[in-house]
Design a protein around this motif. Sequence first.
Motif: not given
Length: 571
Positions: A181-192
């Motif tokens: 979940n942390d990895e997904e959150r980081d990926r979403r942060d980068e996409e945003a």
Amino acid sequence: MIRVLLRVLGSEYAPPLRRTVTLMTLTAAVEGLSYALVVPVLRELLGDTPEDAWPWVTAFGGAIAVYAALRYLSDLSGFHVGSALLRGMYHRLGDHLARLPLGWYNSGRLGEVSVMASRGVLQAMAVIAHLLAPFISASVTPLTIVAVMLVFNWQMGLAALVAVPVVALIQVWTGRTTAANDEERDRRDEEAAGRVIEYLQAQPVLRAGGRTAERFGMLDDSLQEVQLASRRSTLSALPGAVGLGLTVQAMFTGLLALGAYLALGNDIGVAETLTILVLAARCADPLLSLTDIGGKLRGARSVLAKLDTVLRTEPLPVAPDPVQPTAHDLEFDAATFRHGDRTVLDGVTLAVPEGQRLAVVGPSGAGKSTMLQLLARFYDVEAGAVRVGGVDVRAVDPEVLMAQIAIVFQNVYLFDGTIEENVRLGRPDASDAEVREAAAVARLDEVIERLPGGWETNVGEGGALLSGGERQRVSIARALLKDAPIVLLDEVTSALDPVNEAAVQEGIERLMAGRTVVMVAHRMRTVRRADRVVFLDGGKIAEEGSHDELLRQEGRYADFWNISMAPVAGE
């Protein structure tokens, strides 16, 4: 994590980091040991002669003073080492990014690098200054207190010791359950972050097309995904936080019951029981803080892993024994270059004698700009060779190669600073007279005269406060000041109005004089000034020769010329 940190930064930071960790560990141990003095203090206070507690109180005060001094030194060391690591990390990351091939910078890298170079690096390097000391204290101090308990009463010490592996298992389990979940959150942060940058950069096009509302929806969707990912990450960490809290409370309750049982059976004194319960309560706070600290450490570890991945990306190799070119002719020898699955250049062979001008024309996507990028070694060919002065560019030191080349692109990027600072990038040690002369030749002086701030006018980020023609004049002045023997021009005047085109073209003519030139052009009128023309199509040379020769052949180049000049002929 320390190993990853040292691998990312380099072994030269290992000694001060190890000293800091050792000092922090000693500080935490002294804090735990100082609480051992609470036992005799309470024993005397609850005994027949309370005044006998004063020596122990004094000793306890001295221990606290020693702890305070060590804590000050360890925190200070942490801040100093953290600052040094932060500075070193930015230098190493910046140097490495500058050496990576341009092909690495695809569209998905923008948000990733933006987040990593700003919040990410600060988060990772803050471990030493802000997280390491609390983490060591939360781990070592309770263990030291448990050791003190074992000394005074082995039953209660053993009971407290049982909680240690339980706490460790909860931390490990929480880390594993939250990793995805942390990895997904980081990926979403980068996409945003990428969406925000893309949205800001695309404002002129979006407004012209009346699509700002739709774009707001896309950005909102991206931010919504960030919110959902953050919620999932928080919920995944919740069981671990609750489990840790229950474990600590259960440990304290068990010690309370065991202490009462032992005290009622006269196996332990009241003072010792109270002291051990005080010590157990002192263990609770740092143990409970492990949840918050552990989450921050996991985030920092994730950033460090990404930094490690970037720093492990192979840059363009540098020759161990670089060769210095002595001439300024250019050559493509069966050069082949691929981008992904597409062959951009396919076995291109041509030569540009020193002092001559080569024009490269052809349809979009033919590989024209790639030829310039290969000459400047923004990429390396996959087969064949690209040579400058008879030397393969891969055998030339990158700084020496770039000193030989001046590049003027269609899309000029200016750094956020004054006009003079941006011109001086061509040659920082140039005199004021040389800077003014280059500006006059590029007709930049006309721009400077009408700006209120003159040479001190700030151009804004990317040169946003200047027009396209003004930015182009700054770029030409910069190239003139550099005074390199090889000039690469990429669609320099294709997006300019007639007035700016005339001014820029005059500066370009002065820039090209007496130099080896490769120009990519869409406006075919500029091709007439070339000694030779290459028509590129599909990554291959379809035709080459002088402008007049190619027109007489009535081939692809002639068709391209006629189509491009048709609007002029009809006026």
